[in-house]
Design a protein around this motif. Structure first.
Motif, PDB file in Angstrom:
ATOM      1  N   ARG A 242      38.055  37.566  46.271  1.00 45.37           N
ATOM      2  CA  ARG A 242      37.037  36.906  45.455  1.00 45.37           C
ATOM      3  C   ARG A 242      36.455  35.742  46.252  1.00 45.37           C
ATOM      4  O   ARG A 242      37.175  34.852  46.714  1.00 45.37           O
ATOM      5  CB  ARG A 242      37.656  36.435  44.143  1.00 45.37           C
TER       6      ARG A 242
ATOM      7  N   ASN B 278      31.281  32.852  44.916  1.00 43.93           N
ATOM      8  CA  ASN B 278      31.107  32.923  43.469  1.00 43.93           C
ATOM      9  C   ASN B 278      30.326  31.776  42.848  1.00 43.93           C
ATOM     10  O   ASN B 278      29.785  31.944  41.753  1.00 43.93           O
ATOM     11  CB  ASN B 278      32.478  33.001  42.785  1.00 43.93           C
TER      12      ASN B 278
ATOM     13  N   GLY C  22      41.640  33.363  40.954  1.00 44.37           N
ATOM     14  CA  GLY C  22      40.229  33.713  40.884  1.00 44.37           C
ATOM     15  C   GLY C  22      39.552  33.231  39.617  1.00 44.37           C
ATOM     16  O   GLY C  22      38.323  33.152  39.555  1.00 44.37           O
ATOM     17  N   LYS C  23      40.336  32.880  38.607  1.00 42.09           N
ATOM     18  CA  LYS C  23      39.757  32.353  37.366  1.00 42.09           C
ATOM     19  C   LYS C  23      39.033  31.033  37.600  1.00 42.09           C
ATOM     20  O   LYS C  23      38.181  30.635  36.795  1.00 42.09           O
ATOM     21  CB  LYS C  23      40.852  32.162  36.318  1.00 42.09           C
TER      22      LYS C  23
ATOM     23  N   GLY D  26      39.488  37.140  38.811  1.00 41.50           N
ATOM     24  CA  GLY D  26      40.093  37.884  39.913  1.00 41.50           C
ATOM     25  C   GLY D  26      40.936  39.050  39.433  1.00 41.50           C
ATOM     26  O   GLY D  26      40.803  40.179  39.917  1.00 41.50           O
TER      27      GLY D  26
ATOM     28  N   SER E  64      38.674  41.783  37.834  1.00 36.02           N
ATOM     29  CA  SER E  64      37.999  42.631  38.818  1.00 36.02           C
ATOM     30  C   SER E  64      38.963  43.650  39.409  1.00 36.02           C
ATOM     31  O   SER E  64      38.600  44.809  39.634  1.00 36.02           O
ATOM     32  CB  SER E  64      37.394  41.771  39.933  1.00 36.02           C
TER      33      SER E  64
ATOM     34  N   ILE F  17      40.790  43.412  46.931  1.00 36.14           N
ATOM     35  CA  ILE F  17      39.759  42.464  46.511  1.00 36.14           C
ATOM     36  C   ILE F  17      39.970  41.074  47.103  1.00 36.14           C
ATOM     37  O   ILE F  17      41.079  40.538  47.107  1.00 36.14           O
ATOM     38  CB  ILE F  17      39.705  42.391  44.976  1.00 36.14           C
TER      39      ILE F  17
ATOM     40  N   ALA G 154      40.049  33.828  46.847  1.00 33.50           N
ATOM     41  CA  ALA G 154      41.309  34.182  46.199  1.00 33.50           C
ATOM     42  C   ALA G 154      41.587  35.657  46.451  1.00 33.50           C
ATOM     43  O   ALA G 154      40.696  36.494  46.309  1.00 33.50           O
ATOM     44  CB  ALA G 154      41.251  33.902  44.701  1.00 33.50           C
ATOM     45  N   SER G 155      42.819  35.971  46.832  1.00 32.13           N
ATOM     46  CA  SER G 155      43.189  37.359  47.099  1.00 32.13           C
ATOM     47  C   SER G 155      44.697  37.470  47.202  1.00 32.13           C
ATOM     48  O   SER G 155      45.385  36.501  47.537  1.00 32.13           O
ATOM     49  CB  SER G 155      42.553  37.855  48.405  1.00 32.13           C
TER      50      SER G 155
ATOM     51  N   ASP H 127      34.185  40.227  46.294  1.00 37.50           N
ATOM     52  CA  ASP H 127      33.761  40.203  44.888  1.00 37.50           C
ATOM     53  C   ASP H 127      33.126  38.855  44.538  1.00 37.50           C
ATOM     54  O   ASP H 127      33.827  37.902  44.215  1.00 37.50           O
ATOM     55  CB  ASP H 127      34.984  40.466  44.000  1.00 37.50           C
TER      56      ASP H 127
ATOM     57  N   LEU I 150      44.890  36.430  43.435  1.00 43.81           N
ATOM     58  CA  LEU I 150      43.803  36.768  42.517  1.00 43.81           C
ATOM     59  C   LEU I 150      43.909  36.046  41.179  1.00 43.81           C
ATOM     60  O   LEU I 150      42.899  35.835  40.506  1.00 43.81           O
ATOM     61  CB  LEU I 150      43.756  38.277  42.291  1.00 43.81           C
TER      62      LEU I 150
END
Length: 223
Positions: free
Chosen positions: A142, A145, A197-198, A128, A131, A140, A167-168, A106, A194
């Motif tokens: 991430r 990005n 993921g921010k 994250g 999504s 996912i 990130a996952s 992602d 995730l």
């Protein structure tokens, strides 16, 4: 395999190739998909412009093909969904049964000026986790990005190893994605689940190019 030169990584991948479905074959999807074709994988490109995807596949050669997003989702063992963030809800709804259970890389970023209210929501929730909610059941990872697509195309030419923060929550998905990250010249660096993921969006401390060590240092200051 991360320490091997690009040509050696290509030769190694050719004996253990993946089927990759790319949904969104623009700058990011087209660049990454093209690099994975060169690394020996089979890649199906898809977007809202099938003729564009056919031309791209023809340019890349026999390991590349074109199809609809539904066909790409069915084709890929692993998916790269590289679309404007506002398109993710529709993809989750239309392709949900085909995406569920698959590793999804992602790289899509919630950009308020482009994506509107859903981008505001995703930034508040964290990209994250957002999504994951929009693509239920997807495994996912991430990644990709906050480095420009032009830099991704030449990562394997860098003399200094550049890190790729990811990130996952899925260790097996991370292992598969890490292989693809290494094959195009980056060193994967898992910064957390995730929820982290921010931090993988443009304008954050992790944006841009950093060494793996620097990514770990920055990530240690984030929560």
């Amino acid at each position: 395999m991360g320490s091997l030169p690009f040509a050696a990584r290509v030769a190694s991948a050719a004996t253990d190739k993946l089927k990759i479905g790319v949904i969104g074959s623009g700058r990011i999807g087209g660049t990454l998909g093209g690099l994975w074709v060169k690394a020996g994988h089979e890649v199906m490109f898809s977007s809202l412009d099938l003729e564009h995807d056919k031309a791209l596949a023809a340019k890349l050669g026999r390991n590349a093909r074109a199809g609809t997003p539904r066909e790409a989702a069915a084709f890929g063992e692993l998916l790269l969904i590289a679309v404007p963030y506002s398109a993710l809800p529709g993809i989750g709804k239309d392709l949900g049964t085909l995406i569920r259970g698959k590793v999804v890389i992602d790289p899509s970023n919630p950009i308020v000026a482009r994506d509107g209210e859903i981008a505001k929501w995703a930034r508040e929730k964290g990209a994250g986790l957002a999504s994951a909610e929009l693509l239920p059941g997807a495994r996912i990872v991430r990644a990709f990005n906050a480095i420009g697509y032009a830099r991704m195309a030449v990562a394997h030419q860098q003399s200094e190893r550049i890190g790729m923060p990811m990130a996952s929550d899925d260790a097996k998905a991370v292992a598969v994605a890490s292989r693809l990250v290494r094959e195009i010249g980056y060193e994967p660096v898992l910064i957390g689940g995730l929820a982290m993921g921010k931090h993988l969006i443009p304008g954050t401390p992790l944006a841009g190019e950093h060494t793996p060590e620097r990514i770990r240092q920055i990530a240690a200051t984030l929560n």
